[in-house]
Design a protein around this motif. Structure first.
Motif, PDB file in Angstrom:
ATOM      1  N   ALA A 115      25.210 -32.209 -28.325  1.00 25.35           N
ATOM      2  CA  ALA A 115      23.984 -31.414 -28.212  1.00 25.35           C
ATOM      3  C   ALA A 115      24.407 -30.006 -27.855  1.00 25.35           C
ATOM      4  O   ALA A 115      25.574 -29.753 -27.520  1.00 25.35           O
ATOM      5  CB  ALA A 115      23.052 -31.969 -27.131  1.00 25.35           C
ATOM      6  N   MET A 116      23.472 -29.075 -27.957  1.00 27.13           N
ATOM      7  CA  MET A 116      23.745 -27.730 -27.467  1.00 27.13           C
ATOM      8  C   MET A 116      23.578 -27.756 -25.955  1.00 27.13           C
ATOM      9  O   MET A 116      22.460 -27.926 -25.459  1.00 27.13           O
ATOM     10  CB  MET A 116      22.784 -26.717 -28.096  1.00 27.13           C
ATOM     11  N   PRO A 117      24.660 -27.620 -25.197  1.00 21.55           N
ATOM     12  CA  PRO A 117      24.539 -27.740 -23.742  1.00 21.55           C
ATOM     13  C   PRO A 117      23.781 -26.573 -23.138  1.00 21.55           C
ATOM     14  O   PRO A 117      23.899 -25.439 -23.592  1.00 21.55           O
ATOM     15  CB  PRO A 117      25.996 -27.755 -23.268  1.00 21.55           C
ATOM     16  N   SER A 118      23.012 -26.859 -22.108  1.00 24.50           N
ATOM     17  CA  SER A 118      22.319 -25.789 -21.399  1.00 24.50           C
ATOM     18  C   SER A 118      23.329 -25.007 -20.570  1.00 24.50           C
ATOM     19  O   SER A 118      24.408 -25.514 -20.221  1.00 24.50           O
ATOM     20  CB  SER A 118      21.236 -26.358 -20.494  1.00 24.50           C
TER      21      SER A 118
ATOM     22  N   ILE B  89      17.609 -19.713 -28.907  1.00 28.17           N
ATOM     23  CA  ILE B  89      18.484 -20.809 -29.321  1.00 28.17           C
ATOM     24  C   ILE B  89      18.607 -21.783 -28.157  1.00 28.17           C
ATOM     25  O   ILE B  89      19.176 -21.448 -27.122  1.00 28.17           O
ATOM     26  CB  ILE B  89      19.880 -20.279 -29.703  1.00 28.17           C
ATOM     27  N   ASN B  90      18.058 -22.972 -28.315  1.00 33.50           N
ATOM     28  CA  ASN B  90      18.181 -24.010 -27.278  1.00 33.50           C
ATOM     29  C   ASN B  90      17.597 -25.313 -27.794  1.00 33.50           C
ATOM     30  O   ASN B  90      17.003 -25.370 -28.879  1.00 33.50           O
ATOM     31  CB  ASN B  90      17.481 -23.585 -25.977  1.00 33.50           C
ATOM     32  N   ASN B  91      17.790 -26.364 -27.004  1.00 31.15           N
ATOM     33  CA  ASN B  91      17.132 -27.654 -27.232  1.00 31.15           C
ATOM     34  C   ASN B  91      17.333 -28.223 -28.639  1.00 31.15           C
ATOM     35  O   ASN B  91      16.386 -28.685 -29.278  1.00 31.15           O
ATOM     36  CB  ASN B  91      15.633 -27.557 -26.937  1.00 31.15           C
ATOM     37  N   VAL B  92      18.571 -28.171 -29.131  1.00 33.78           N
ATOM     38  CA  VAL B  92      18.886 -28.825 -30.407  1.00 33.78           C
ATOM     39  C   VAL B  92      20.152 -29.655 -30.216  1.00 33.78           C
ATOM     40  O   VAL B  92      20.979 -29.366 -29.359  1.00 33.78           O
ATOM     41  CB  VAL B  92      19.081 -27.815 -31.552  1.00 33.78           C
ATOM     42  N   ARG B  93      20.275 -30.692 -31.032  1.00 33.75           N
ATOM     43  CA  ARG B  93      21.409 -31.606 -30.892  1.00 33.75           C
ATOM     44  C   ARG B  93      22.418 -31.495 -32.025  1.00 33.75           C
ATOM     45  O   ARG B  93      23.564 -31.916 -31.866  1.00 33.75           O
ATOM     46  CB  ARG B  93      20.902 -33.050 -30.817  1.00 33.75           C
ATOM     47  N   THR B  94      22.001 -30.984 -33.176  1.00 33.00           N
ATOM     48  CA  THR B  94      22.887 -30.956 -34.340  1.00 33.00           C
ATOM     49  C   THR B  94      22.767 -29.620 -35.054  1.00 33.00           C
ATOM     50  O   THR B  94      21.755 -28.909 -34.908  1.00 33.00           O
ATOM     51  CB  THR B  94      22.518 -32.074 -35.332  1.00 33.00           C
ATOM     52  N   PRO B  95      23.770 -29.260 -35.862  1.00 26.15           N
ATOM     53  CA  PRO B  95      23.661 -28.035 -36.668  1.00 26.15           C
ATOM     54  C   PRO B  95      22.432 -28.046 -37.580  1.00 26.15           C
ATOM     55  O   PRO B  95      21.791 -27.016 -37.775  1.00 26.15           O
ATOM     56  CB  PRO B  95      24.964 -28.032 -37.476  1.00 26.15           C
ATOM     57  N   ALA B  96      22.097 -29.220 -38.116  1.00 28.17           N
ATOM     58  CA  ALA B  96      20.930 -29.305 -39.003  1.00 28.17           C
ATOM     59  C   ALA B  96      19.648 -28.971 -38.254  1.00 28.17           C
ATOM     60  O   ALA B  96      18.760 -28.291 -38.783  1.00 28.17           O
ATOM     61  CB  ALA B  96      20.838 -30.700 -39.628  1.00 28.17           C
ATOM     62  N   GLN B  97      19.533 -29.452 -37.010  1.00 29.13           N
ATOM     63  CA  GLN B  97      18.346 -29.124 -36.210  1.00 29.13           C
ATOM     64  C   GLN B  97      18.288 -27.635 -35.915  1.00 29.13           C
ATOM     65  O   GLN B  97      17.215 -27.037 -35.941  1.00 29.13           O
ATOM     66  CB  GLN B  97      18.363 -29.924 -34.906  1.00 29.13           C
ATOM     67  N   LEU B  98      19.429 -27.027 -35.623  1.00 27.41           N
ATOM     68  CA  LEU B  98      19.460 -25.590 -35.354  1.00 27.41           C
ATOM     69  C   LEU B  98      19.052 -24.806 -36.593  1.00 27.41           C
ATOM     70  O   LEU B  98      18.246 -23.871 -36.513  1.00 27.41           O
ATOM     71  CB  LEU B  98      20.854 -25.166 -34.898  1.00 27.41           C
ATOM     72  N   ALA B  99      19.599 -25.167 -37.753  1.00 22.47           N
ATOM     73  CA  ALA B  99      19.251 -24.476 -38.997  1.00 22.47           C
ATOM     74  C   ALA B  99      17.759 -24.585 -39.270  1.00 22.47           C
ATOM     75  O   ALA B  99      17.105 -23.597 -39.638  1.00 22.47           O
ATOM     76  CB  ALA B  99      20.051 -25.061 -40.157  1.00 22.47           C
ATOM     77  N   GLY B 100      17.199 -25.784 -39.090  1.00 23.15           N
ATOM     78  CA  GLY B 100      15.771 -25.961 -39.330  1.00 23.15           C
ATOM     79  C   GLY B 100      14.923 -25.158 -38.372  1.00 23.15           C
ATOM     80  O   GLY B 100      13.921 -24.566 -38.764  1.00 23.15           O
ATOM     81  N   LYS B 101      15.330 -25.112 -37.113  1.00 22.19           N
ATOM     82  CA  LYS B 101      14.554 -24.377 -36.115  1.00 22.19           C
ATOM     83  C   LYS B 101      14.566 -22.882 -36.402  1.00 22.19           C
ATOM     84  O   LYS B 101      13.540 -22.212 -36.337  1.00 22.19           O
ATOM     85  CB  LYS B 101      15.123 -24.649 -34.720  1.00 22.19           C
TER      86      LYS B 101
END
Length: 344
Positions: free
Chosen positions: A287-290, A113-125
């Motif tokens: 974004a999802m912070p590092s 889990i990393n390098n995404v900016r939105t919940p939609a991007q996380l779900a897609g990844k």
């Protein structure tokens, strides 16, 4: 030439029968207990897979199909196999394979889990990349924005995305989206050690506020050694009641992450996320912070800088300034280099 007596003929027939029986027994034993897997492979059986689909996935990876069908029938595998991610290892036999599928002895998958900016991007990844979870993006998106589930894990649907700490975790492939979120809450609680909370209190920020600011820092720089200095600028501005004026919040407001140059027209974008128009932190993380950015905020650098902009050397670092005049000089140098490189 002597003729074979009846007893001798009977003995020969008996010996032949025993030999045939032994051969059949050996073949039978080999079919059931001999090596059915020649090379290691991953077998993914979705909750939506039927028994013919299971066999279609299994056949190219195994031998001794006749024996598998017989043993699977004995186990009533057609009605009792468990979905999951299974690893077929060289040397496994059909008995071991069938029992593994019946008992659901699946192998966990590693989910990054990393390098995404939105919940939609996380779900897609999660749904798309490397077969990380057996759920589609719509199911994951519902869980990531579910107000009731958010309340259950101690937050609200706007902040739920912020509890996801970037890392690589082990999950069973068939974990439900809801249990995935619950697990991430546990990982969030583990992340906030007494040492991190002590550092947070120094900043005067809540956990949610640390993550919001860290999400901005993540978008501002990928240089871990610079993150505490960037965080220090924003802490100074917050304490003085100045707007953060963070360019990444403008990109988030526009939902256009491809922008390479923020223009004056972009700064007027009406949005609660636009920190040029609104004081304080944005409503939620952009974004999802590092982890490096989170620790950069927790260990922010004490200084008197109030401004920064990218260096015209394009090395990923920034020029910092104490006064607006200094900042304008830095900004003009960077803008001139953008023009020279024809970056619009």
């Amino acid at each position: 030439m002597k003729r074979m007596t009846a007893k001798k003929r009977l003995l020969v027939v008996f010996i032949a029968a025993v030999a045939v029986g032994a051969t059949v027994a050996l073949v039978f034993i080999f079919q059931f207990f001999g090596d059915a897997v020649r090379e290691r492979s991953d077998l993914y059986i979705s909750a939506r897979t039927d028994y013919p689909g299971l066999l279609d996935s299994l056949r190219p990876r195994t031998d001794h199909h006749w024996a598998f069908d017989r043993y699977a029938g004995r186990l009533e595998l057609e009605r009792s196999f468990k979905p999951g991610h299974y690893v077929l290892e060289p040397g496994m036999n059909v008995v071991e394979i069938a029992r593994m599928l019946k008992l659901g002895m699946q192998t966990p998958v590693r989910v990054t889990i990393n390098n995404v900016r939105t919940p939609a991007q996380l779900a897609g990844k999660l749904a798309r990349l490397a077969r990380q979870l057996d759920a589609d993006s719509a199911e994951l998106m519902r869980a990531l924005t579910d107000p009731q589930l958010a309340r259950e894990v101690g937050t609200d649907s706007l902040q739920l995305f912020s509890i996801f700490i970037p890392n690589t975790y082990e999950f069973y492939w068939t974990v439900s989206p809801e249990d995935f979120v619950r697990r991430m809450r546990k990982e969030y609680d583990r992340f906030w050690t007494p040492e991190r909370d002590a550092a947070r209190r120094r900043s005067g920020l809540s956990r949610d506020e640390v993550l919001k600011l860290a999400s901005i820092v993540t978008e501002e720089t990928n240089k871990a050694d610079e993150m505490p200095r960037v965080a220090g600028v924003y802490i100074n501005r917050l304490r003085k009641g100045m707007p953060l004026q963070a360019d990444p919040t403008v990109k988030y407001a526009l939902q256009d992450f491809s922008l390479r140059r923020i223009l004056h027209k972009h700064l007027r974008t009406p949005s609660p996320y636009n920190t040029y128009l609104n004081k304080g932190l944005p409503p939620s993380s952009i974004a999802m912070p590092s982890v490096a950015a989170i620790d950069g905020v927790l260990n922010f650098e004490n200084h008197d800088y109030l401004f920064f902009c990218a260096r015209p050397t394009f090395d990923g670092y920034h020029s910092f300034a104490r006064t607006y005049g200094e900042h304008l000089a830095n900004a003009r140098a960077y803008s001139a280099e953008l023009n020279r490189r024809n970056i619009k």
